[in-house]
Design a protein around this motif. Structure first.
Motif: not given
Lengths: 410, 54
Positions: A52-53, A56-57, A59-60, A205, A208, A211-212, A215
């Motif tokens: 989800l995150i 897309p990034l 592709y961007n 937490k 997060l 997610l971290g 990235f």
């Protein structure tokens, strides 16, 4: 009209971009974070974050690179956004890649040392090894040299060719070490620890943290995918190529857990040790394997080295492509200058036992002792005034090598 | 840069990116929504978490 390099094939782009994403973090950080945060439950959350995150990034960035056909700085400038954010993005893309390269290569150099040590046993303990300049600096230089040589070859002749060779090799090594690890007695305990879902551990937490990790792992926000995207031909499918990059990166990270935890549990070691797990615990584990332990160990560190190499070439490419496109430098000059500068910048990191201590605990061999200086605390003219000698910190490793500094400091 | 330009760039080599899924929702519209609204919020949260605010 200047001709920019292009990927020779879609596979070449996927291998290079996935190679950039797959790095040391996939192999030591992901399994550790997963084990600590609910095993299978964390894995589920992580995959959602990637889908989800992260995706897309990805592709961007690839689309921005291909649309503008420029390096990260040129792409940000052509994006036509607010001047402040354009400059911030461009500077961050250049600085992050360059500075991470400078200390990442130090750690990658350690992996070369460990490969050699599996056959020669020259590394007695981790702390002594990383604080011995005569070991870490040449290994750091060797790794940087290999990185520069690959980048010198250009896009299709250097980066693509190397990635097409190194990425399959990486997967073969992952499977080889994983098979040996899974066949050790008691290995299933490690698999249970790694994969048993514990949804009670999923808190905000932990989300997060997932997610971290996404990235951190997918190389988004560094300008790498913008740069690599700019070499992508117009007819190549960004959606499926980007998806492959994310899948390969996640696959290596997940498989790394099957490589590490079974071995750690089979030998009753503590799985929650982060970096130490890779460089301190695992060599003992591999050496304890009755037959072929050193070969499994060497394969594991070769795997780490290959993963680091595929990432480091992308880190050089970001600033190098800026110099080539914007400043009209030759690739040869750009690669050498970036490589040498990153080596110089990385030396304090190499001398201070890796990146973690760089800003607070730099140690330099200095006239028979060592200068130990907090880099920021004593920044500027106060640096030389307040730097103090501490020969004892440096003596043990050099004496072990037989060089022997005098007992007194400067 | 307008995210629609980037969506066009993606769909240039992936025509299904503009194919309707349900109603008038296309993968391109979903992607633009995530890039414009979801990702900036999430990145902000991760940054705040990294510096210890959250």
């Amino acid at each position: 009209m200047s001709t920019r390099g292009q990927w020779g094939s879609r596979l070449g782009f996927i291998m290079a971009a996935a190679g950039s994403a797959v790095g040391l973090g996939n192999i030591w950080r992901f399994p550790y974070v997963t084990g600590q945060n609910g095993g299978g439950a964390f894995l589920f959350v992580y995959m959602l974050c990637v889908l989800l995150i992260g995706l897309p990034l990805i592709y961007n960035e690839i689309a921005l690179g291909r649309l503008t056909g420029k390096n990260a700085v040129g792409a940000f400038r052509d994006s036509g956004g607010n001047r402040f954010w354009v400059i911030t993005g461009a500077v961050l893309a250049l600085c992050v890649s360059f500075f991470v390269l400078s200390y990442y290569s130090v750690i990658a150099g350690w992996t070369i040392g460990y490969i050699i040590s599996e056959f020669t046993d020259f590394i007695k303990d981790f702390d002594t090894f990383i604080s011995t300049a005569w070991y870490v600096v040449p290994l750091f230089a060797l790794f940087m040299l290999v990185t520069v040589i690959i980048v010198l070859g250009g896009i299709s002749g250097g980066i693509e060719r190397a990635s097409k060779l190194l990425m399959p090799l990486l997967f073969i090594l992952v499977f080889a070490v994983m098979l040996r690890s899974l066949t050790l007695p008691g290995a299933m305990e490690g698999v249970k620890y790694y994969l048993t879902p514990d949804f009670s551990k999923i808190t905000s937490k932990v989300i997060l943290a997932a997610l971290g990790q996404a990235f951190f792992s997918l190389s988004v926000g560094w300008g790498i995918l913008i740069t690599y995207g700019s070499y992508l031909p117009k007819n190549e499918n960004i959606v499926t190529s980007g998806l492959w990059v994310a899948v390969m990166d996640t696959l290596v990270a997940v498989l790394a857990g099957f490589m590490i935890f079974p071995a750690v549990f089979a030998f009753g070691k503590d799985p929650a040790q982060g970096t130490a797990l890779v460089f301190q615990v695992l060599p003992d584990v591999f050496n304890s394997i009755p037959s072929g332990g050193n070969i499994v160990g060497a394969l594991f560190f070769l795997l780490l080295c290959v993963a680091a190499l595929t990432s480091s070439i992308s880190m050089i490419e970001v600033p190098a492509s800026y110099l080539i496109d914007e400043k009209k430098w030759r690739r040869k000059n750009a690669a050498w200058v970036i490589g040498i500068l990153a080596f110089i910048v990385g030396i304090p990191s190499a001398l201070s036992g890796g990146a973690s201590a760089f800003f607070t605990n730099m140690q330099i061999p200095f006239f028979g002792g060592t200068v130990k200086a907090g880099f920021f605390r004593h920044y500027g003219r106060h640096f030389w005034r307040t730097a103090h000698c501490n020969s004892s910190l440096y003596h043990q490793p050099v004496h072990r090598l037989g060089y022997g500094y005098p007992q007194t400091g400067r | 840069m307008d995210t629609r330009k980037l969506a066009d760039e993606i769909s240039q080599s992936a025509p299904f990116f503009n194919k309707t899924l349900i109603g008038n929702i296309t993968p391109a519209r979903l992607w633009i929504f995530f890039i414009r609204y979801v990702c900036p919020v999430v990145i902000g949260l991760v940054l705040l978490s990294t510096i210890g605010v959250l």
